[in-house]
Each structure stands twice: as structure tokens, then as C-alpha cells.
Design a protein around this motif. Structure first.
Motif, PDB file in Angstrom:
ATOM      1  N   ASN A 182      -0.618  -1.155  -1.630  1.00  0.00           N
ATOM      2  CA  ASN A 182      -1.440  -0.382  -0.690  1.00  0.00           C
ATOM      3  C   ASN A 182      -0.539   0.437   0.231  1.00  0.00           C
ATOM      4  O   ASN A 182       0.410  -0.096   0.783  1.00  0.00           O
ATOM      5  CB  ASN A 182      -2.263  -1.313   0.203  1.00  0.00           C
ATOM      6  N   GLY A 183      -0.849   1.699   0.362  1.00  0.00           N
ATOM      7  CA  GLY A 183      -0.092   2.537   1.291  1.00  0.00           C
ATOM      8  C   GLY A 183       1.222   3.030   0.736  1.00  0.00           C
ATOM      9  O   GLY A 183       2.003   3.660   1.458  1.00  0.00           O
ATOM     10  N   GLY A 199       1.703   5.357  -1.373  1.00  0.00           N
ATOM     11  CA  GLY A 199       1.677   6.808  -1.486  1.00  0.00           C
ATOM     12  C   GLY A 199       1.104   7.309  -2.806  1.00  0.00           C
ATOM     13  O   GLY A 199       1.271   8.477  -3.157  1.00  0.00           O
ATOM     14  N   LYS A 200       0.404   6.454  -3.529  1.00  0.00           N
ATOM     15  CA  LYS A 200      -0.144   6.856  -4.827  1.00  0.00           C
ATOM     16  C   LYS A 200      -1.190   7.963  -4.664  1.00  0.00           C
ATOM     17  O   LYS A 200      -1.107   9.006  -5.312  1.00  0.00           O
ATOM     18  CB  LYS A 200      -0.794   5.636  -5.523  1.00  0.00           C
ATOM     19  N   THR A 201      -2.161   7.698  -3.785  1.00  0.00           N
ATOM     20  CA  THR A 201      -3.211   8.694  -3.578  1.00  0.00           C
ATOM     21  C   THR A 201      -2.622   9.998  -3.055  1.00  0.00           C
ATOM     22  O   THR A 201      -2.998  11.088  -3.497  1.00  0.00           O
ATOM     23  CB  THR A 201      -4.255   8.138  -2.594  1.00  0.00           C
ATOM     24  N   THR A 202      -1.682   9.860  -2.130  1.00  0.00           N
ATOM     25  CA  THR A 202      -1.063  11.061  -1.569  1.00  0.00           C
ATOM     26  C   THR A 202      -0.374  11.877  -2.662  1.00  0.00           C
ATOM     27  O   THR A 202      -0.426  13.110  -2.663  1.00  0.00           O
ATOM     28  CB  THR A 202      -0.062  10.670  -0.473  1.00  0.00           C
ATOM     29  N   GLU A 222     -10.185   8.095  -5.771  1.00  0.00           N
ATOM     30  CA  GLU A 222     -10.382   6.641  -5.758  1.00  0.00           C
ATOM     31  C   GLU A 222     -11.715   6.273  -5.131  1.00  0.00           C
ATOM     32  O   GLU A 222     -12.334   5.288  -5.512  1.00  0.00           O
ATOM     33  CB  GLU A 222      -9.220   5.933  -5.047  1.00  0.00           C
ATOM     34  N   GLU A 240      -6.831   4.809  -9.092  1.00  0.00           N
ATOM     35  CA  GLU A 240      -7.312   3.421  -9.015  1.00  0.00           C
ATOM     36  C   GLU A 240      -8.684   3.197  -9.651  1.00  0.00           C
ATOM     37  O   GLU A 240      -9.625   2.803  -8.976  1.00  0.00           O
ATOM     38  CB  GLU A 240      -7.352   2.957  -7.552  1.00  0.00           C
ATOM     39  N   GLN A 295      -2.789  -0.641  -8.938  1.00  0.00           N
ATOM     40  CA  GLN A 295      -2.070  -1.768  -8.353  1.00  0.00           C
ATOM     41  C   GLN A 295      -2.112  -2.935  -9.307  1.00  0.00           C
ATOM     42  O   GLN A 295      -1.327  -3.861  -9.194  1.00  0.00           O
ATOM     43  CB  GLN A 295      -2.774  -2.214  -7.067  1.00  0.00           C
TER      44      GLN A 295
HETATM   45  N1  LIG Z   1      -5.235  11.310   6.196  1.00  0.00           N
HETATM   46  C1  LIG Z   1      -4.112  10.642   6.513  1.00  0.00           C
HETATM   47  N2  LIG Z   1      -3.517  10.844   7.701  1.00  0.00           N
HETATM   48  C2  LIG Z   1      -2.397  10.193   8.035  1.00  0.00           C
HETATM   49  N3  LIG Z   1      -1.786   9.314   7.254  1.00  0.00           N
HETATM   50  C3  LIG Z   1      -2.325   9.047   6.056  1.00  0.00           C
HETATM   51  C4  LIG Z   1      -3.520   9.706   5.629  1.00  0.00           C
HETATM   52  N4  LIG Z   1      -3.822   9.260   4.396  1.00  0.00           N
HETATM   53  C5  LIG Z   1      -2.864   8.359   4.073  1.00  0.00           C
HETATM   54  N5  LIG Z   1      -1.973   8.244   5.071  1.00  0.00           N
HETATM   55  C6  LIG Z   1      -0.793   7.382   5.041  1.00  0.00           C
HETATM   56  O1  LIG Z   1      -0.030   7.728   3.934  1.00  0.00           O
HETATM   57  C7  LIG Z   1       0.525   6.574   3.339  1.00  0.00           C
HETATM   58  C8  LIG Z   1       0.243   6.577   1.865  1.00  0.00           C
HETATM   59  O2  LIG Z   1      -1.161   6.429   1.676  1.00  0.00           O
HETATM   60  P1  LIG Z   1      -1.841   6.520   0.255  1.00  0.00           P
HETATM   61  O3  LIG Z   1      -3.307   6.545   0.478  1.00  0.00           O
HETATM   62  O4  LIG Z   1      -1.244   7.628  -0.501  1.00  0.00           O
HETATM   63  O5  LIG Z   1      -1.430   5.144  -0.381  1.00  0.00           O
HETATM   64  P2  LIG Z   1      -1.946   4.467  -1.702  1.00  0.00           P
HETATM   65  O6  LIG Z   1      -0.730   4.081  -2.431  1.00  0.00           O
HETATM   66  O7  LIG Z   1      -2.922   5.330  -2.379  1.00  0.00           O
HETATM   67  O8  LIG Z   1      -2.643   3.157  -1.146  1.00  0.00           O
HETATM   68  P3  LIG Z   1      -3.984   2.418  -1.628  1.00  0.00           P
HETATM   69  O9  LIG Z   1      -3.566   1.507  -2.716  1.00  0.00           O
HETATM   70  O10 LIG Z   1      -4.399   1.671  -0.421  1.00  0.00           O
HETATM   71  O11 LIG Z   1      -4.972   3.435  -2.062  1.00  0.00           O
HETATM   72  C9  LIG Z   1      -0.030   5.388   4.077  1.00  0.00           C
HETATM   73  O12 LIG Z   1       0.977   4.905   4.933  1.00  0.00           O
HETATM   74  C10 LIG Z   1      -1.163   5.925   4.856  1.00  0.00           C
HETATM   75  O13 LIG Z   1      -1.262   5.281   6.100  1.00  0.00           O
END
Ligand SMILES: Nc1ncnc2c1ncn2[C@@H]1O[C@H](COP(=O)(O)OP(=O)(O)OP(=O)(O)O)[C@@H](O)[C@H]1O
Ligand SMILES: [Mg+2]
Lengths: 625, 238
Positions: free
Chosen positions: B40-41, B43-46, B87, B164, B196
Motif C-alpha cells: 500500500n502506498g 506508488g502503483k496507482t501513481t 482501482e 488492483e 499486492q
Molecule cells: N492525490 C494525492 N495527493 C497526495 N498524495 C497522494 C495522492 N495520491 C497518492 N498519494 C501518495 O502517493 C503515494 C503512492 O500512492 P499510490 O496510490 O500510488 O500507491 P499504491 O501503490 O497504489 O497503493 P495502494 O495499494 O494502497 O493502492 C502514497 O504515499 C500516497 O500517500
């Protein structure tokens, strides 16, 4: 009251409902997709009537007339398209306040453009050829044209519904209303969608205005009346809902018609209830009831209302000692001005105007900045204060000091009543509601000749003898406005001020730590209203007369421009903003004939140059590499 | 390995002042299924949103079929043949199932492709066929997950970014999802799936990248990731 009379009024109401629906459906559609509240919608409606006047003048006969009507709608559609392409397109990502201000500025430009092209006189339109007569229903004569108008509402509703459900374009529009980003991720070019939606909405407004021409002359005040009505309809129906707008238009128009039909009623207790006078407040009453029961309107959805704040506001640091000292020194210096200039000097008059404007802007800033509530009808409280003071002085013959005490009370009462409704909403809804309320106050004041003097206003409101000289009155306003502005600032750093900012930044978090958010916002409204009322009272005595313009929408816009010029996130903002604005206005109005258009263009330039707000734009620049 | 369809290099992304991605690099070949793993977090979604142009500030290079995506608008990226399945599904709940599919409809960017039609999708997702004219908001979570994938397929993408897909849905639907991904792979669509859930990823993917704190920490065949306890413990397990 006869049954046939009731029936005729009901038909009249249906005709009015059609026009309202044409207006409101376009507004609602545009908001649904672009999330922009188009304040210029009433102006497009007005423009539709004027264009129709010119076209029907040239095109004769049944075919010519209807061609002219539809050509007018198409023309306004094109105007809308141009507006979207040149202005709105650049500000979709700007803070909503800037978007609202940009469309506000457009109303100013369109008004002056209309004045320049068609003149100030009302223009009487032709009767619709072939529908100029009347038919007899239940022994009463009903204009044929009204029947055509009645049909237009449902026809447009059906056409819109078919368009939205049966065409790919409509499906995309509905999808974009829900999630624009996802629509883009599926490969849809939103720009095209937005432009077409805006053009359609504008065309509907234009059609509404054009169709109204045979019933009502084209005039320059159509824009503001129309936008006020359209807002009420959209809020009552639920933003973004077309059927909701239809139902709301019917409801409001029929309630008004019923008020007229009921006429004067001789009560058994001896006094007379004049129902027709209630038409002025009918829409207000309907809106109030609907919003109490369903804050998101009859057919709206709770979730479309709230749009997350684009940026959180900067932190306010409590002013230090040095700040207070500088404030006092500035005040002292300004107090010496009357010693340096002639007694009847224009400088003193200008100074009084500036002080009053500063207090007005500071009270609005209190609500908008730290309070996070965008009021687009702040002039209502200013005007209520002014009228309260003027009525005390003239009608009750009370001394000036008590009239000046009545002023904040007037603003306070207005803000308590309206604020109660407004704090139930947020964002754009709230802004629209404040504007609707101020329009309602305006129309009551404008039409209640017996009390307010109607359009003539109240004259001969002069200060008592000790303050009758300009110099003395200058000192009075300086001290009162300076003191009041200081108090407002103090409130921001009292526990209440902190609670207010907490409520603005996160409603849920504030609620979690036990703050009653609505109550805090309501109190903020009341405080801002009282201070605006005080400014209004001082204004009344400085001018000697007041008119409905005192609480018109123009003054509300002026306040917004002042606050935005200075910056919403700064404490000195309203002071600087009000001073600069008054100076500019003074210069422009004295040298330029079409000052409204100039002001509008100035605001547009400001908004386009700083699409993310001045502070936001500078932040973006520093991030770019 | 054939020439990559999607090649990401030096990708950085920001939310406001916070940097989220640091020089992310990876590739996706035609017809390949690749897992992007991380906690979690991580950065996958990003990462996926940066590729789609849904993140305001990003830099580096994203090459898709020879087009540079950095600087393009989201809709232009989608039109090049890149599909995105978010997701949180983001179904248009006010629209019916068939209307949701209509929003996604685009002609294939490659003439040789056999275009997806609602009927073809309904045979892949039988649940959707029954719900054809129902409002999408009334469907179950699993059905919505299917719909969001079907909606993306209507755009006839050459590659899909799948965020996801196994999150928060019933095991039986997860099984359907696995079959569906295999089916898509057979039809030649490349898939980048963020996950994940290692067992799920191991079933569907050929290769894997592991992301942690916005950086790629591992890349290799999915089989070797299963055997690499060190990497799994450091970057994947809780
Ligand atoms: N809109 C936003 N504004 C600020 N920070 C963000 C935003 N979206 C995500 N983040 C931060 O960017 C980082 C990566 O988030 P991301 O959603 O890409 O993770 P993830 O791997 O997809 O996690 P998950 O498994 O929970 O979906 C995290 O630390 C999150 O707090
Ligand atoms: Mg994620």
C-alpha cells in the motif's frame, strides 16, 4: 375569486414556467458537465430577446417570425460557443470563485455591449403572426401565443431527454457529469464536449429570451431578473437535473400565479391580505421549504454538490504588536487629512467612500476567506443596514446615533435568516443561494413603494448637525470603520476565529473534535452581516439618499472584486483591495462611458492572467522547471 | 523478447510538492502480462495514472508504440490504444450497463484487430448480459469490476493498465478474473496489472516488477520472485 380566473392564472403560470425551464435547463446542463455556474446565463437570455427583436423586425410573416426566433437561439448558441472557447476553456481548473467571477464579468460586458448596440430604451417586440389573437376558455380570453409558449416547455424537455438518452453525445454528457476524468481516460475529448454543452445551454437561454419577446419588451434589466429566477429554479430542482428544473419551474410559476389569482383577501379580522404582493417572495418561500426538506433540491443528488477545494488556504499568522501599531498610525495620519484639505473637498468624499468600502470588503472577506463561504449576495446585508438606518431616520424620525445602531441590526437580522439556509449548503450551491436571497431582497425593496419608496428610494437622510460637515463625517466613518475592521480581525484570532477556520478546512474533522460546524458558520454569517449592515448605515448618511441599487447585485460584485484583488488569504487584502478598486472605479467611471464593460474586461484579464488565483499562479511558476 | 509496446524510463511524478515516483523504469512487450507489485502506498496507482496523464506533474519518458506520452492529454493517450482500469472502478452509476460500454467505444487503432462489441463482451462476462439495461450503480462490486474492464475493452486497446483487479472482490470472482485475463492475453492484448496479491499475480503474469517508495526494487520472471524470499519479505509482505 372565481374558478375561471384561477384557471386563467394557472395558464399564465404554465407559460411563465416554460420560459423559466428553458433558462434553468441550460444553466443546469452547463453546470452538470463543466461544473461552472454560468452567471452570464441571464445575459444570454437578454441577448436572445434583443437579437430576436432585430430579426423579427426584418423577417415578416409566420415563417419569418419563427425563423427569426430559432435564428436568435442559434446566434446565442454561437455566442456561447465563442465565450467557452475564448474564456471558460482556460479556467476549468481554476478555483471556482474565479470561474464565478469570470462569468460575472461577462454579464457586465454583455450588458454594456447590449446598451451600445440597442440603446437604453425598452424595445417592444411584434405579436407572433398567426398567434396574435386570443381564444376563449371558460368565458375568459387567453392569448394564443401563451398556449404556444406553454407547449414549448414540455417539448424542450422531451427533446432534451431524447438527446441525453438516445444519442452517443447524450450518453457522453451524462457520463461526464459524473466523472470527467474517467471519460477522458476512455478517449473522449472533453473540450469538444464542453464546448457543445455550453453552446446548447446558451442556445436554450437565447430561445427562452426570444420566445419571451412577444409577451414582454426587451430591456436591459432582463439579465439580472432572469438569472435570479434561474438560480432559484436550479437550486430547487437540484443542480444538474433537467427534469428537476422542469418540476421546479412549474412549482414556482404556479405558486406565483396562485398568489396573483387569490388577489386581496379581506380577513375576518378586518385587515386585508394582499396575496399578489407575495409573488415577490413566493420563490423564496418555495426554495426555503425545499431546501429544508432536501438540501440538494427536489431531484438533485447530495453528492454532486460538493467539489473538493482546489487548494487549501494559506495559514493566517496572528498580527503582532507592530501590526496593530502600524494600523493605529495609519488611522492617525488619515485623521489629519481634514486639516490639510478644504472642507468641501472631493478628497473627503472619496475618503468616506473608501472607508465604507473597506468595512464592507472586510466583512465579506471574513465570510469568504476564513469562513470559506462564498457570498455572492453580500450587498443584501449592506443594503438592509442602509435601509434600516434610513427608515429609522426618516420614517421614525429617530436621531442619527440610533439609526446607526439600527444598521448593523438590520444586516444582522438578514444574515441570521438567510445564513440559516445558506450554511446548509456549500460551495457553488451556497454562492447561488446567497445571490438568490440578495435578488429577492432587491426585488422586495424595489417594489414595496409604501415602505422603501420603490425605485426612487429614500431621500434626505442627512447626519445630525455636528456631523453635517464633510470633515466631521469623514472622521466619524474613519473611526467607526477602522474600529469595526479592527474588531473583525480580532475575532479571527479569538477562539471563535480558530474554530471557524477549522470548520472551513475540514468539516468532518471539525465535527469529530466536537465543533458544531453549521452553528459556527451561521454565527460567522451573522457577524459578517452585522458589519456589512454597519457599513451600509454609514453609507446612507454619507450619500443622503439610498435606492435599490444600494443592495443590487452590482455592489455584491464590487465586494467580490475588492476581496479578490487584495487576496483572499491575506489580512490586509480587503483594505488594499477596496482602496485600489475604488481608485480604479473612480478613474474609469469618470473617463470612460462604458465603465461596466471596462470593469468586466479588467476582471476577465485578471482571471485569465492568474487562472489559479494570484497566489496559486505564483506557486505554479515556482514549481515549473 | 520482441520490441516493447510500452517503455517507461526515468518516470517521476509529484503531488503538489511531494515527489512520489523516482526514476521508474520498466517495459511491456506485446501480448505480455506483467505484474507491478508493491505494498500500500508504494506508488502503483501513481505509476499507472502518470502513464495515462492523470497526474498533474510528471516527467521522464513514456513511449507507447513510438509515441511519447508525456505532454499528451489523457484522451489522446487513450486514443493511441492504451486502456486504463482504475482501482476504484469509477463506473458511471447513473448510466445503464450498455451505456457504460457505449462511453468506452472506440474504433480499433489497428485495422487488423477484431473489434470488441457488447455481444462479444457479454460472452466473456455473462453476468453483464443479464444486467444489460440495468443501472450500473445497482450492480454488485464484482459485477462492477467486470463492467469497468469491459468498458475499457470497448475502446479496443492494444495494452491495458489494470489497477488492483483482485482487490475487495469475492474469491469466485477472482477466479473469473484470472480466466478473463488469460482470455485477453490469448487475444493479443498486453496487460500491466498492479497487484499486492502475489498468488494472483503469479497465476496471471509472466514477469514482475516490485515497487517500493516510488522506486523499482526488483524486476524478473514471476517464478524467480516466488523463490526470492528476501525480496518478498522486504518489499511485499506486511
Ligand atoms: N492525490 C494525492 N495527493 C497526495 N498524495 C497522494 C495522492 N495520491 C497518492 N498519494 C501518495 O502517493 C503515494 C503512492 O500512492 P499510490 O496510490 O500510488 O500507491 P499504491 O501503490 O497504489 O497503493 P495502494 O495499494 O494502497 O493502492 C502514497 O504515499 C500516497 O500517500
Ligand atoms: Mg493503488
Amino acid at each position: 375569486m372565481s374558478l375561471s380566473g384561477l384557471f386563467v392564472q394557472a395558464l399564465n403560470g404554465l407559460a411563465a414556467a416554460s420560459t423559466l425551464f428553458l433558462l434553468a435547463s441550460g444553466l443546469s446542463l452547463i453546470f452538470g458537465v463543466t461544473r461552472i455556474v454560468n452567471f452570464a446565463h441571464g445575459s444570454l437570455y437578454m441577448l436572445g430577446a434583443y437579437v430576436a427583436w432585430s430579426l423579427t423586425d426584418r423577417l415578416q410573416g409566420v415563417f419569418g417570425f419563427w425563423f427569426a426566433i430559432f435564428a436568435s437561439a442559434a446566434t446565442i448558441g454561437v455566442v456561447g460557443m465563442l465565450i467557452e472557447l475564448t474564456i471558460l476553456r482556460r479556467i476549468y481548473r481554476a478555483p471556482e470563485l474565479f470561474q464565478l467571477l469570470a462569468t460575472f464579468a461577462l454579464t457586465l460586458v454583455i450588458k454594456d455591449a447590449t446598451l451600445a448596440m440597442w440603446g437604453a430604451e425598452d424595445l417592444l417586440g411584434p405579436r407572433a403572426p398567426g398567434l396574435a389573437g386570443a381564444i376563449t376558455i371558460l368565458g375568459r380570453r387567453v392569448p394564443q401565443y401563451d398556449l404556444a409558449l406553454i407547449a414549448s416547455g414540455p417539448l424542450v424537455l422531451i427533446a432534451l431527454q431524447l438527446l441525453l438518452t438516445r444519442t452517443r453525445w447524450g450518453v457522453l454528457v451524462r457520463a461526464a457529469t459524473q466523472d470527467r476524468e474517467m471519460v477522458a481516460a476512455l478517449g473522449v475529448n472533453q473540450a469538444v464536449l464542453f464546448t457543445s454543452v455550453f453552446a446548447l445551454g446558451a442556445a436554450l437561454a437565447g430561445l427562452g429570451g426570444a420566445l419571451q419577446l412577444p409577451r414582454e419588451p426587451a430591456g436591459l434589466s432582463m439579465d439580472m431578473t432572469a438569472i435570479g429566477d434561474a438560480f432559484v429554479v436550479v437550486v430547487v430542482g437540484g443542480m444538474g437535473s433537467i427534469p428537476g428544473a422542469f418540476v421546479a419551474a412549474l412549482l414556482i410559476a404556479e405558486v406565483k400565479a396562485l398568489c396573483i389569482a387569490l388577489g386581496d383577501w379581506q380577513t375576518p379580522l378586518g385587515f386585508v391580505v394582499a396575496f399578489p404582493k407575495f409573488t415577490l417572495v413566493a420563490e423564496f418561500a418555495v426554495m426555503a421549504i425545499v431546501l429544508i426538506l432536501r438540501p440538494w433540491g427536489l431531484m438533485g443528488r447530495p453528492d454532486v454538490a460538493i467539489r473538493p477545494q482546489a487548494t487549501t488556504s494559506a495559514q493566517l499568522a496572528p498580527p503582532g504588536r507592530g501590526y496593530d501599531l502600524a494600523y493605529l498610525v495609519l488611522g492617525a495620519v488619515l485623521l489629519t487629512v481634514p486639516l490639510l484639505v478644504e472642507t468641501r473637498s472631493y478628497t473627503l468624499v472619496f475618503g468616506i467612500d473608501v472607508f465604507v468600502a473597506i468595512l464592507f470588503a472586510a466583512s465579506l472577506h471574513f465570510l469568504m476567506g476564513p469562513g470559506g463561504m462564498h457570498s455572492f449576495g453580500h450587498a443584501a446585508y449592506f443594503g438592509l443596514g442602509a435601509y434600516a438606518a434610513a427608515l429609522c431616520a426618516k420614517a421614525l424620525n429617530l436621531p442619527m446615533w440610533s439609526a446607526l445602531l439600527a444598521a448593523p441590526v438590520g444586516g444582522f437580522i438578514g444574515a441570521v435568516v438567510f445564513g440559516w439556509f445558506c450554511v446548509r449548503l456549500s460551495g457553488v450551491y451556497l454562492a447561488m443561494l446567497t445571490l438568490a436571497f440578495s435578488q429577492i431582497v432587491w426585488s422586495i425593496v424595489y417594489q414595496w413603494d409604501g415602505l422603501t419608496g420603490g425605485s426612487n428610494g429614500i431621500v434626505g437622510v442627512w447626519p445630525t448637525s455636528i456631523f453635517s460637515s464633510k470633515a466631521a463625517y469623514y472622521c466619524l466613518t474613519l473611526i467607526v470603520c477602522g474600529g469595526a475592521t479592527f474588531v473583525l480581525r480580532r475575532i479571527l484570532f479569538a477562539p471563535f476565529g480558530y474554530a471557524m477556520r477549522a470548520a472551513r478546512d475540514s468539516v468532518t474533522r471539525s465535527a469529530a473534535i466536537g465543533l458544531d460546524v453549521r452553528r459556527i458558520q451561521w454565527i460567522a454569517f451573522a457577524i459578517a452581516g452585522a458589519f456589512a449592515g454597519l457599513a451600509g448605515g454609514l453609507f446612507a448618511f454619507s450619500k443622503g439618499s439610498i435606492s435599490p441599487e444600494t443592495l443590487g447585485v452590482g455592489r455584491s460584485i464590487d465586494g467580490l472584486v475588492m476581496v479578490l484583488l487584495g487576496g483572499v488569504d491575506t489580512l490586509t487584502g480587503p483594505i488594499v483591495g477596496a482602496s485600489v478598486f475604488l481608485f480604479l472605479q473612480d478613474q474609469i467611471a469618470r473617463h470612460v462611458e462604458y465603465w461596466r464593460a471596462m470593469l468586466g474586461l479588467f476582471i476577465l484579464a485578471l482571471v485569465l492572467a492568474f487562472p489559479a488565483g494570484i497566489v496559486g499562479t505564483i506557486r505554479q511558476w515556482t514549481f515549473r522547471r | 523478447m520482441t520490441a516493447p509496446l510500452l517503455k517507461v524510463s526515468g518516470l517521476e511524478a509529484f503531488y503538489g510538492a511531494a515527489q512520489i515516483l523516482f526514476s521508474v523504469e520498466f517495459e511491456l512487450a506485446p501480448g505480455e502480462v506483467v505484474a507491478l507489485m508493491g505494498r500500500n502506498g508504494a506508488g502503483k496507482t501513481t505509476t499507472l495514472e502518470s502513464i495515462m496523464g492523470l497526474v498533474d506533474r510528471r516527467s521522464g519518458s513514456v513511449d507507447f508504440r513510438g509515441h511519447e506520452l508525456i505532454g499528451l492529454r489523457t484522451y489522446e493517450i487513450a486514443r493511441l490504444g492504451l486502456g486504463f482500469v482504475p482501482e476504484d472502478r469509477r463506473i458511471f452509476t447513473d448510466l445503464t450497463v450498455i451505456e457504460n460500454l457505449e462511453v468506452g467505444r472506440r474504433n480499433p487503432s489497428d485495422a487488423a484487430q477484431e473489434p470488441w462489441t457488447p455481444d462479444r463482451l457479454f460472452s466473456l462476462f455473462p453476468n453483464l448480459a443479464e444486467a444489460r439495461d440495468r443501472s450500473a450503480g445497482r450492480m454488485s462490486g464484482g459485477e462492477q469490476q467486470m463492467l469497468t474492464i469491459a468498458r475499457t475493452l470497448m475502446g479496443n486497446p492494444l495494452a491495458i493498465l489494470l489497477d488492483e483487479p483482485s482487490e475487495g472482490i469475492a474469491p469466485i470472482i477472482v477466479d473469473q478474473m484470472i480466466d478473463m485475463i488469460a482470455e485477453l492475453k490469448k487475444s493479443g492484448v498486453a496487460i500491466l496489472v498492479s497487484e499486492q496479491n502475489l498468488p494472483f499475480a503469479a497465476t496471471v503474469a509472466d514477469r514482475a516488477y516490485v515497487l517500493d517508495h516510488g522506486q523499482i526494487k526488483y524486476s524478473g520472471a514471476i517464478a524467480s520472485l516466488l523463490n526470492d524470499e528476501e525480496v518478498r519479505r522486504t518489499y511485499l509482505e506486511l
